[in-house]
Scaffold this motif. Structure first.
Motif, PDB file in Angstrom:
ATOM      1  N   ALA A  39       0.863   4.050  -2.958  1.00  0.00           N
ATOM      2  CA  ALA A  39       0.555   5.452  -2.650  1.00  0.00           C
ATOM      3  C   ALA A  39       1.620   6.385  -3.212  1.00  0.00           C
TER       4      ALA A  39
ATOM      5  N   VAL B 167      -3.141   9.909  -0.450  1.00  0.00           N
ATOM      6  CA  VAL B 167      -2.476  10.755  -1.433  1.00  0.00           C
ATOM      7  C   VAL B 167      -3.248  12.068  -1.465  1.00  0.00           C
TER       8      VAL B 167
ATOM      9  N   ARG C  59       1.200   8.541   5.299  1.00  0.00           N
ATOM     10  CA  ARG C  59       0.696   7.378   6.024  1.00  0.00           C
ATOM     11  C   ARG C  59      -0.235   7.856   7.136  1.00  0.00           C
TER      12      ARG C  59
ATOM     13  N   TRP D 190      -2.898   4.745   3.734  1.00  0.00           N
ATOM     14  CA  TRP D 190      -2.184   5.902   3.204  1.00  0.00           C
ATOM     15  C   TRP D 190      -3.188   6.848   2.552  1.00  0.00           C
TER      16      TRP D 190
ATOM     17  N   LEU E 165      -7.381   1.273  -3.907  1.00  0.00           N
ATOM     18  CA  LEU E 165      -7.343   2.734  -4.018  1.00  0.00           C
ATOM     19  C   LEU E 165      -8.769   3.220  -4.207  1.00  0.00           C
TER      20      LEU E 165
ATOM     21  N   GLU F  61      -7.486   7.585  -1.240  1.00  0.00           N
ATOM     22  CA  GLU F  61      -7.165   6.671  -0.149  1.00  0.00           C
ATOM     23  C   GLU F  61      -6.530   5.418  -0.728  1.00  0.00           C
ATOM     24  N   VAL F  62      -5.513   4.912  -0.046  1.00  0.00           N
ATOM     25  CA  VAL F  62      -4.856   3.669  -0.454  1.00  0.00           C
ATOM     26  C   VAL F  62      -4.653   2.834   0.801  1.00  0.00           C
ATOM     27  N   TYR F  63      -5.191   1.622   0.810  1.00  0.00           N
ATOM     28  CA  TYR F  63      -5.096   0.824   2.032  1.00  0.00           C
ATOM     29  C   TYR F  63      -5.214  -0.661   1.729  1.00  0.00           C
TER      30      TYR F  63
ATOM     31  N   ALA G  75       2.065  11.658  -0.688  1.00  0.00           N
ATOM     32  CA  ALA G  75       1.652  10.439   0.006  1.00  0.00           C
ATOM     33  C   ALA G  75       1.944  10.573   1.491  1.00  0.00           C
TER      34      ALA G  75
ATOM     35  N   GLU H 211       0.822  -1.209   0.000  1.00  0.00           N
ATOM     36  CA  GLU H 211       0.000   0.000   0.000  1.00  0.00           C
ATOM     37  C   GLU H 211       0.858   1.262   0.000  1.00  0.00           C
TER      38      GLU H 211
END
Length: 325
Positions: free
Chosen positions: A37, A58, A50, A56, A98, A67-69, A48, A33
């Protein structure tokens, strides 16, 4: 990067006259992840950051925040040791996801290019593992809260779903996993009998009675929760957990991010086809009549309707190609 275009929706604006927007969710493996990101931040000129052990954000990209997870239900558990152990054990099959803000067509094009960057860095889609079953979810803003905006797109999808699955097959991993179950015939029959002029309240009651599950190719619960959270809560007990929004949650498509000839626009075209059917009430009537004629008291096979549906659509100039003929 692939040069892609995103065709216009048949009804391009919402009730306020603004361009309809679409939020996008993409599931994939092959990248952590954090790495994903940072790649998105570089591709889309964001930063990016955390926000949790596996989450994470962006920020400030050209298409807004992303959102990135790691997409595991227990990633938000208050029990840190249990959470980390579960995530370590499941990482081989838990996708990174994402999630974008609602995007216009230009934003969709830029996101498609960013997905090419992820592919080049090793992102993997549905076909790379038997238990992957990764998807692309399109949260397409409704055109309005009337029958044209809600009833007809839902009816169109319900009537052509079997054909869609045959003409534009999803990966086997997604067919065997429960995330995109077809609508039950009892629900489609009730929608077909209600017809394209049925009020959204009527079709919501049909949906909540016969197909109130998130794991369908077209999940209507977030939209219905936006319209009447109390009714959805009473029927499912899920309204409080839903992200209620005035949008269709189209979750049938695969993520094939690792395939060079695949693009987000491919999955966008699936939905555009649904809406092209939805704006033609005469076609909807023909499809509904044909569906009811095809299905007796017992439905032993859905393949016969898929073929007949394709014939009806072809006669209206609609095929599995990108656009209407």
């Amino acid at each position: 990067m692939n040069a892609v275009t995103f065709q216009n929706l048949p009804v391009a604006v919402n009730a306020e006259g603004d361009a309809r927007r679409t939020g996008v969710e993409v599931e994939f493996a092959g990248l952590g992840e954090g790495d994903a990101a940072h790649l998105l931040a570089e591709a889309l000129k964001g930063r990016a950051r955390r926000t949790d052990s596996h989450d994470w954000l962006v920020e400030g990209s050209v298409i807004g925040d992303i959102e990135v997870y790691l997409d595991a239900a227990w990633r938000k558990s208050e029990h840190a040791a249990l959470r980390e152990a579960g995530l370590r054990l499941g990482r081989d099959i838990i996708p990174v996801e994402l999630v974008t803000e609602p995007l216009d067509r230009d934003g969709l094009t830029q996101l498609a290019s960013a997905c090419d960057v992820l592919r080049d860095a090793g992102a993997e889609g549905s076909g790379r593992g038997m238990l992957y079953g990764f998807g692309v979810h399109l949260n397409v803003e409704i055109a309005g809260e009337d029958a044209a905006g809600i009833t007809r797109p839902l009816l169109a999808y319900a009537l052509i779903e079997d054909w869609l699955r045959k003409a534009m097959p999803i990966d086997r991993s997604r067919r065997v996993l429960p995330w995109t179950a077809p609508y039950p015939t009892s629900g489609v029959k009730a929608l077909a009998k209600a017809g394209p002029e049925a009020a959204p309240r009527e079709v919501m009651e049909i949906y909540l009675k016969r197909m109130a599950d998130r794991n369908h190719g077209l999940d209507m619960l977030p939209l219905f929760a936006f319209l009447d959270s109390a009714a959805v809560e009473k029927a499912t007990g899920q309204a409080k957990a839903l992200k209620a929004r005035p949008a269709f949650h189209f979750r049938l498509p695969d993520c094939r991010i690792d395939e060079p000839d695949w693009s987000l626009s491919t999955e966008w075209d699936r939905w555009c086809l649904v809406e092209r059917v939805a704006v033609d009430c005469g076609l909807l009537d023909r499809l509904a009549d044909g569906w009811l004629d095809e299905h007796g008291l017992i439905t032993l096979s859905r393949s016969g309707w898929a073929e007949r549906c394709g014939t009806i659509l072809a006669s209206a100039g609609l095929t599995a190609d990108r656009k209407a003929a």
